[in-house]
Motif scaffolding. Structure first.
Motif, PDB file in Angstrom:
ATOM      1  N   TYR A   6       0.718  -1.224   0.039  1.00 17.70           N
ATOM      2  CA  TYR A   6       0.112  -0.150   0.054  1.00 17.70           C
ATOM      3  C   TYR A   6       0.733   1.400  -0.060  1.00 17.70           C
ATOM      4  N   ASP A   7       0.234   2.373  -0.270  1.00 13.07           N
ATOM      5  CA  ASP A   7       1.156   3.635  -0.449  1.00 13.07           C
ATOM      6  C   ASP A   7       1.652   4.424   0.966  1.00 13.07           C
ATOM      7  N   GLY A   8       1.590   3.633   2.188  1.00 19.79           N
ATOM      8  CA  GLY A   8       2.177   4.155   3.126  1.00 19.79           C
ATOM      9  C   GLY A   8       1.179   4.898   4.134  1.00 19.79           C
ATOM     10  N   SER A   9       0.008   5.350   3.719  1.00 20.39           N
ATOM     11  CA  SER A   9      -0.957   6.270   4.364  1.00 20.39           C
ATOM     12  C   SER A   9      -2.015   5.243   5.178  1.00 20.39           C
ATOM     13  N   PHE A  10      -2.555   5.658   6.172  1.00 19.49           N
ATOM     14  CA  PHE A  10      -3.365   4.764   6.988  1.00 19.49           C
ATOM     15  C   PHE A  10      -4.721   4.481   6.054  1.00 19.49           C
ATOM     16  N   ASP A  11      -5.148   5.441   5.371  1.00 16.61           N
ATOM     17  CA  ASP A  11      -6.094   5.214   4.474  1.00 16.61           C
ATOM     18  C   ASP A  11      -5.884   3.986   3.506  1.00 16.61           C
ATOM     19  N   GLY A  12      -4.580   3.885   3.041  1.00 13.66           N
ATOM     20  CA  GLY A  12      -3.945   2.959   2.264  1.00 13.66           C
ATOM     21  C   GLY A  12      -3.909   1.397   2.886  1.00 13.66           C
ATOM     22  N   LEU A  13      -3.594   1.580   3.966  1.00 15.52           N
ATOM     23  CA  LEU A  13      -3.668   0.436   4.877  1.00 15.52           C
ATOM     24  C   LEU A  13      -4.921  -0.279   4.894  1.00 15.52           C
ATOM     25  N   LEU A  14      -5.962   0.662   5.265  1.00 15.21           N
ATOM     26  CA  LEU A  14      -7.314   0.356   5.416  1.00 15.21           C
ATOM     27  C   LEU A  14      -7.974  -0.389   4.349  1.00 15.21           C
ATOM     28  N   THR A  15      -7.239   0.206   3.162  1.00 19.10           N
ATOM     29  CA  THR A  15      -7.873  -0.154   1.680  1.00 19.10           C
ATOM     30  C   THR A  15      -7.414  -1.525   1.532  1.00 19.10           C
ATOM     31  N   ALA A  16      -6.255  -1.747   2.005  1.00 18.12           N
ATOM     32  CA  ALA A  16      -5.745  -3.183   1.733  1.00 18.12           C
ATOM     33  C   ALA A  16      -6.154  -4.210   2.478  1.00 18.12           C
ATOM     34  N   ILE A  17      -6.610  -4.204   3.721  1.00 17.19           N
ATOM     35  CA  ILE A  17      -7.346  -4.830   4.572  1.00 17.19           C
ATOM     36  C   ILE A  17      -8.902  -5.125   4.030  1.00 17.19           C
ATOM     37  N   TYR A  18      -9.430  -3.986   3.393  1.00 13.73           N
ATOM     38  CA  TYR A  18     -10.556  -4.341   2.821  1.00 13.73           C
ATOM     39  C   TYR A  18     -10.621  -5.221   1.584  1.00 13.73           C
ATOM     40  N   GLU A  19      -9.427  -5.023   0.687  1.00 17.65           N
ATOM     41  CA  GLU A  19      -9.172  -6.024  -0.478  1.00 17.65           C
ATOM     42  C   GLU A  19      -9.039  -7.436  -0.130  1.00 17.65           C
ATOM     43  N   ALA A  20      -8.355  -7.661   1.192  1.00 17.80           N
ATOM     44  CA  ALA A  20      -8.044  -8.958   1.526  1.00 17.80           C
ATOM     45  C   ALA A  20      -9.191  -9.519   1.989  1.00 17.80           C
ATOM     46  N   TYR A  21      -9.943  -8.962   2.459  1.00 10.97           N
ATOM     47  CA  TYR A  21     -11.193  -9.655   2.987  1.00 10.97           C
ATOM     48  C   TYR A  21     -12.174  -9.900   1.727  1.00 10.97           C
ATOM     49  N   TYR A  22     -12.583  -8.977   1.093  1.00 15.22           N
ATOM     50  CA  TYR A  22     -13.423  -9.044  -0.408  1.00 15.22           C
ATOM     51  C   TYR A  22     -12.811  -9.990  -1.175  1.00 15.22           C
ATOM     52  N   ARG A  23     -11.631 -10.083  -1.732  1.00 13.46           N
ATOM     53  CA  ARG A  23     -10.957 -11.016  -2.353  1.00 13.46           C
ATOM     54  C   ARG A  23     -10.538 -12.485  -1.894  1.00 13.46           C
ATOM     55  N   ARG A  24     -10.980 -12.587  -0.522  1.00 15.58           N
ATOM     56  CA  ARG A  24     -11.001 -13.832   0.150  1.00 15.58           C
ATOM     57  C   ARG A  24      -9.634 -14.401   0.005  1.00 15.58           C
ATOM     58  N   GLU A  25      -8.608 -13.372   0.295  1.00 14.22           N
ATOM     59  CA  GLU A  25      -6.980 -13.647   0.595  1.00 14.22           C
ATOM     60  C   GLU A  25      -6.728 -13.643   1.775  1.00 14.22           C
ATOM     61  N   ILE A  26      -5.518 -14.117   2.185  1.00 17.15           N
ATOM     62  CA  ILE A  26      -4.876 -14.098   3.403  1.00 17.15           C
ATOM     63  C   ILE A  26      -3.593 -13.520   3.222  1.00 17.15           C
ATOM     64  N   PRO A  27      -3.220 -12.318   2.812  1.00 21.81           N
ATOM     65  CA  PRO A  27      -1.638 -12.005   2.466  1.00 21.81           C
ATOM     66  C   PRO A  27      -0.848 -12.463   3.708  1.00 21.81           C
ATOM     67  N   ASP A  28       0.429 -12.902   3.326  1.00 18.06           N
ATOM     68  CA  ASP A  28       1.394 -12.985   4.614  1.00 18.06           C
ATOM     69  C   ASP A  28       1.774 -11.709   5.157  1.00 18.06           C
ATOM     70  N   ASP A  29       1.953 -10.729   4.410  1.00 16.72           N
ATOM     71  CA  ASP A  29       2.282  -9.370   4.833  1.00 16.72           C
ATOM     72  C   ASP A  29       1.448  -8.317   4.140  1.00 16.72           C
ATOM     73  N   ILE A  30       1.324  -7.476   4.796  1.00 14.36           N
ATOM     74  CA  ILE A  30       0.753  -6.011   4.126  1.00 14.36           C
ATOM     75  C   ILE A  30       1.865  -4.837   4.607  1.00 14.36           C
ATOM     76  N   LEU A  31       2.425  -4.658   3.339  1.00 11.71           N
ATOM     77  CA  LEU A  31       3.763  -3.671   3.793  1.00 11.71           C
ATOM     78  C   LEU A  31       3.685  -2.116   2.753  1.00 11.71           C
ATOM     79  N   SER A  32       4.247  -1.256   3.477  1.00 12.95           N
ATOM     80  CA  SER A  32       4.252  -0.036   3.055  1.00 12.95           C
ATOM     81  C   SER A  32       5.092  -0.100   1.503  1.00 12.95           C
ATOM     82  N   GLU A  33       4.783   0.686   0.676  1.00 16.84           N
ATOM     83  CA  GLU A  33       5.635   0.502  -0.452  1.00 16.84           C
ATOM     84  C   GLU A  33       7.141   1.118  -0.368  1.00 16.84           C
ATOM     85  N   ASP A  34       7.365   2.085   0.643  1.00 16.05           N
ATOM     86  CA  ASP A  34       8.835   2.368   0.980  1.00 16.05           C
ATOM     87  C   ASP A  34       9.623   1.146   1.728  1.00 16.05           C
ATOM     88  N   ASN A  35       8.831   0.115   1.817  1.00 16.94           N
ATOM     89  CA  ASN A  35       9.573  -1.019   2.697  1.00 16.94           C
ATOM     90  C   ASN A  35       9.460  -2.173   1.666  1.00 16.94           C
TER      91      ASN A  35
END
Length: 248
Positions: A6-35
């Protein structure tokens, strides 16, 4: 291995969590793009920030878990921990199962980790409020520099809004090149990179000398405890303390 980026913002992180739920995926990590993690065996999915999706996750945390859980998540985010996105995601997955009692489950590693990180952020906010020293600029604005371990500049602003409502002031996080600025009406956080020497009022040097004298005069020599002092006022903060600059 699946990573959401995600883009490093709090909204970006919440968006990533939303996508994980609705795509029915369980990512191993959710990381900022600067990492970025360099690994040929990692599948990276870049998530575009969507404010509406972020808002839905935000509201869901408040409604289905608790306001305290939401605050915990935000404090962990401000910690800038390398894996903060993953830490928050694991905590929320459990929270949506357990509900408001999630923070009673300190035997769970995900809950304990979130509580430990958020507590460190809270402690630094409390400590920093007692360590900030303002100096008056030539234009009348009160200015202070800090270098906190966590990105807490927005958390300390309400305190000084209450304490200094009739003054113009700036608290500058020089480490992150961010500043909270107050105009007697409201405060905002802005990028700030000071490239030229700061100009203070003529009397500022005398004010600082008097403060140092006061600090030294109230110290009881046979009760000075350097170890205890460093516990409450770590050496890494001394750089911006008027009374300790000569010792740095």
């Amino acid at each position: 291995m699946l990573q959401y980026i995600y883009d490093g913002s709090f909204d970006g992180l919440l968006t990533a969590i939303y996508e994980a739920y609705y795509r029915r995926e369980i990512p191993d990590d959710i990381l900022s793009e600067d990492n970025p993690q360099q690994n040929l065996f990692i599948k990276k999915v870049h998530i575009e920030t969507d404010l509406e999706k972020a808002k839905r996750v935000y509201n869901s945390i408040k409604a289905k878990i608790s306001d305290f859980a939401l605050q915990n998540c935000f404090y962990v985010f401000l910690s800038e921990d390398e894996y903060r996105g993953t830490v928050i995601y694991n905590y929320l997955r459990l929270g949506w199962k357990i509900g408001k009692d999630i923070d009673l489950n300190l035997s769970n590693d995900a809950v304990l980790l979130v509580n430990n990180i958020s507590q460190k952020v809270r402690k630094e906010v409390h400590r920093m409020l007692g360590l900030i020293r303002f100096s008056q600029l030539s234009n009348g604005v009160y200015y202070s520099q800090i270098e906190p371990d966590n990105n807490i500049i927005g958390l300390i602003a309400p305190h000084f809004e209450d304490r200094m409502p009739d003054e113009y002031w700036i608290v500058h996080d020089v480490k992150r090149e961010l500043a909270v600025m107050y105009n007697k009406k409201e405060w905002v956080v802005r990028d700030l990179n000071v490239l030229e020497e700061i100009s203070f009022i003529d009397e500022e040097e005398e004010y600082q000398r008097l403060w140092k004298e006061y600090f030294n005069s109230i110290a009881i020599e046979n009760k000075i405890n350097p170890r205890l002092q460093k516990q409450h006022m770590p050496v890494r903060y001394w750089k911006h303390l008027v009374e300790k600059q000569k010792d740095c």
